[in-house]
Design an enzyme around this catalytic site. Structure first.
Site, PDB file in Angstrom:
ATOM      1  N   ARG A 108       0.792  -0.994  -0.071  1.00  0.00           N
ATOM      2  CA  ARG A 108      -0.017   0.060   0.050  1.00  0.00           C
ATOM      3  C   ARG A 108       0.980   1.282  -0.068  1.00  0.00           C
ATOM      4  O   ARG A 108       1.903   1.254   0.995  1.00  0.00           O
ATOM      5  CB  ARG A 108      -0.927   0.148   1.367  1.00  0.00           C
ATOM      6  N   ASP A 256      -2.790   9.243   7.243  1.00  0.00           N
ATOM      7  CA  ASP A 256      -2.019   8.461   6.867  1.00  0.00           C
ATOM      8  C   ASP A 256      -0.479   8.645   6.414  1.00  0.00           C
ATOM      9  O   ASP A 256       0.204   8.030   6.475  1.00  0.00           O
ATOM     10  CB  ASP A 256      -2.579   7.645   5.727  1.00  0.00           C
ATOM     11  N   LYS A 267      -8.034   8.957   4.793  1.00  0.00           N
ATOM     12  CA  LYS A 267      -9.348   8.397   4.096  1.00  0.00           C
ATOM     13  C   LYS A 267      -9.967   9.267   3.207  1.00  0.00           C
ATOM     14  O   LYS A 267     -10.380  10.399   3.529  1.00  0.00           O
ATOM     15  CB  LYS A 267     -10.268   7.490   5.099  1.00  0.00           C
TER      16      LYS A 267
HETATM   17  O1  MRU Z   1      -7.554   2.429   4.241  1.00  0.00           O
HETATM   18  P1  MRU Z   1      -7.497   2.349   5.630  1.00  0.00           P
HETATM   19  O2  MRU Z   1      -8.744   1.870   6.233  1.00  0.00           O
HETATM   20  O3  MRU Z   1      -6.102   1.834   6.070  1.00  0.00           O
HETATM   21  O4  MRU Z   1      -7.377   3.934   5.999  1.00  0.00           O
HETATM   22  C1  MRU Z   1      -7.369   4.257   7.272  1.00  0.00           C
HETATM   23  C2  MRU Z   1      -7.215   5.776   7.497  1.00  0.00           C
HETATM   24  O5  MRU Z   1      -7.672   6.471   6.892  1.00  0.00           O
HETATM   25  C3  MRU Z   1      -7.118   6.110   9.008  1.00  0.00           C
HETATM   26  O6  MRU Z   1      -7.809   7.209   9.402  1.00  0.00           O
HETATM   27  C4  MRU Z   1      -5.597   6.382   9.230  1.00  0.00           C
HETATM   28  O7  MRU Z   1      -4.969   5.242   8.779  1.00  0.00           O
HETATM   29  C5  MRU Z   1      -5.348   6.471  10.651  1.00  0.00           C
HETATM   30  S1  MRU Z   1      -5.543   5.072  11.863  1.00  0.00           S
HETATM   31  C6  MRU Z   1      -5.072   5.653  13.276  1.00  0.00           C
END
Ligand code: MRU
Length: 369
Positions: A108, A256, A267
């Site tokens: 990812r 992220d 997200k």
């Molecule tokens: O695609 P995902 O479910 O991994 O995305 C996660 C998010 O966007 C979270 O808000 C982010 O990783 C922060 S988790 C503490």
């Protein structure tokens, strides 16, 4: 009213949720064990990951997800794989280690915690070229455990700082899932809500369902409801109305990858929430550990946004396809919220206010000292 017994107060459930063992190393150190987040909230199933393919697939398919949890899984994962390298020769070991590292790193692209954890693990190998492989493996195990232990401490500190930004009875809107499942214990954006609950405070949380993969519905509303926190699930396009109704005093979101100027990838849909919050004069707080800050990215322009398969939009959660097979889809997993829309970024070192270029740099100065 008398003092409530622990179970009547829902605190036992709260502890179970905030201390969920979502990622761990098996006792013999040969496997990574994760809770399969794609099965929640209906089934609590655990997966044992042993091969590079198992680990890649678990991350790519979001069985383990959330930036810090991905980093922790990658740390344990590369240790498990390093044990499988059959050589005592340092150069060959390093060569094989790097192949595994690159492979996991490609699972990812957006959450920086993945490469951050893998780089930390690689540093252990490259800075001990004088040691036998067996000793290096011991150090790798220690480092992988340290990554998780540090995350626990960081989330706890973020929760404290975040709690200082809200008041008993406040309405808080959140997007996606940045709770214990996405980290280790408490979470980031949800951490202050759990901590407040432990201390007898009550919040009214609105959880965006978070299309297309519904992390808000499947994970956030599950974690909060099970902990006895007042949560209302809304579709993403309802956020504007609940803000207009005056029900939201703060927005808490995770991250992220945070660029040096504060631009924040999170997200998909987070930037929309931020624009709405600005319109209604509601503060928007980004909560995340320093492991999610990437000073190598000057701004959001430098952040790679993951593009995912059309099936996630068209078929994943439906018995019948929601659109014709020939219909084109655009499915970015993240967007970048411009730093001008962010009130503050909450890290384990404290609350960073604009200008973020200075306040985020200060986080790392503090960590070094
Ligand atoms: O695609 P995902 O479910 O991994 O995305 C996660 C998010 O966007 C979270 O808000 C982010 O990783 C922060 S988790 C503490």
């Amino acid at each position: 009213m008398g003092i409530l017994k622990k179970e009547e107060n829902g605190l036992e459930n709260l502890e179970k949720i905030t201390h969920v063992e979502n990622v761990k190393l098996s006792e013999d150190g040969k496997n990574v064990i994760i809770i399969d987040q794609t099965k929640l909230p209906n089934r609590e199933e655990y997966l044992t990951l042993h091969t590079a393919g198992d680990l890649y697939e678990a991350i790519f398919e979001l069985k383990v997800r959330g930036a810090p949890a991905i980093g922790i899984c990658a740390g344990y994962g590369i240790y498990v794989l390093a044990r499988q390298i059959e050589t005592e020769d340092y150069d060959r070991f390093l060569e094989e280690f790097r192949k595994y590292k690159e492979y996991l790193d490609s699972s990812r692209p957006t959450a920086v915690n993945l490469s951050w954890a893998l780089n930390r693990m690689e540093n252990v190998v490259t800075s001990h070229s004088d040691l036998p492989v067996s000793k290096i493996l011991k150090l790798l195990e220690q480092e992988s455990r340290m990554i998780q232990e540090e995350d626990i401490r960081m989330c706890r500190a973020i929760s404290e700082f975040g709690l200082s930004l809200i008041h008993d009875g406040d309405g808080v809107l959140t997007h996606c899932n940045a709770g214990p499942l996405a980290t280790s214990q408490y979470g980031t954006a949800l951490g202050p809500l759990f901590l407040g609950k432990e201390r007898g405070m009550n919040f009214k949380v609105f959880a965006d369902e978070t299309r297309p993969l519904l992390q808000g519905a499947r994970l956030t509303s599950h974690e909060l409801a099970k902990s006895g926190i007042d949560v209302t699930l809304i579709c993403d396009n309802m956020a504007s109305l609940v803000m207009k109704n005056g029900w939201i005093q703060a927005c808490f979101v995770g991250c992220d990858r945070v660029a040096a100027n504060g631009d924040t990838a999170n997200k998909i849909g987070t930037s929309g929430v931020a624009i709405l919050a600005k319109h209604y004069g509601i503060p928007l707080y980004v909560l995340g550990p320093s492991s999610t800050i990437d000073l190598n990215c000057a701004s959001g322009e430098d952040i790679t946004i993951e593009l995912r398969d059309a099936d996630e939009i068209k078929t994943k959660f439906y018995e019948e396809p929601m659109a014709l097979p020939e219909v084109k889809c655009y499915n970015p997993a993240f967007d970048v919220t411009d730093h001008t829309l962010i009130t503050a970024i909450v890290t384990e070192e404290g609350i960073c206010y604009p200008p973020f270029t200075d306040s985020l740099a200060e986080v790392f100065r503090k960590k070094r000292s």
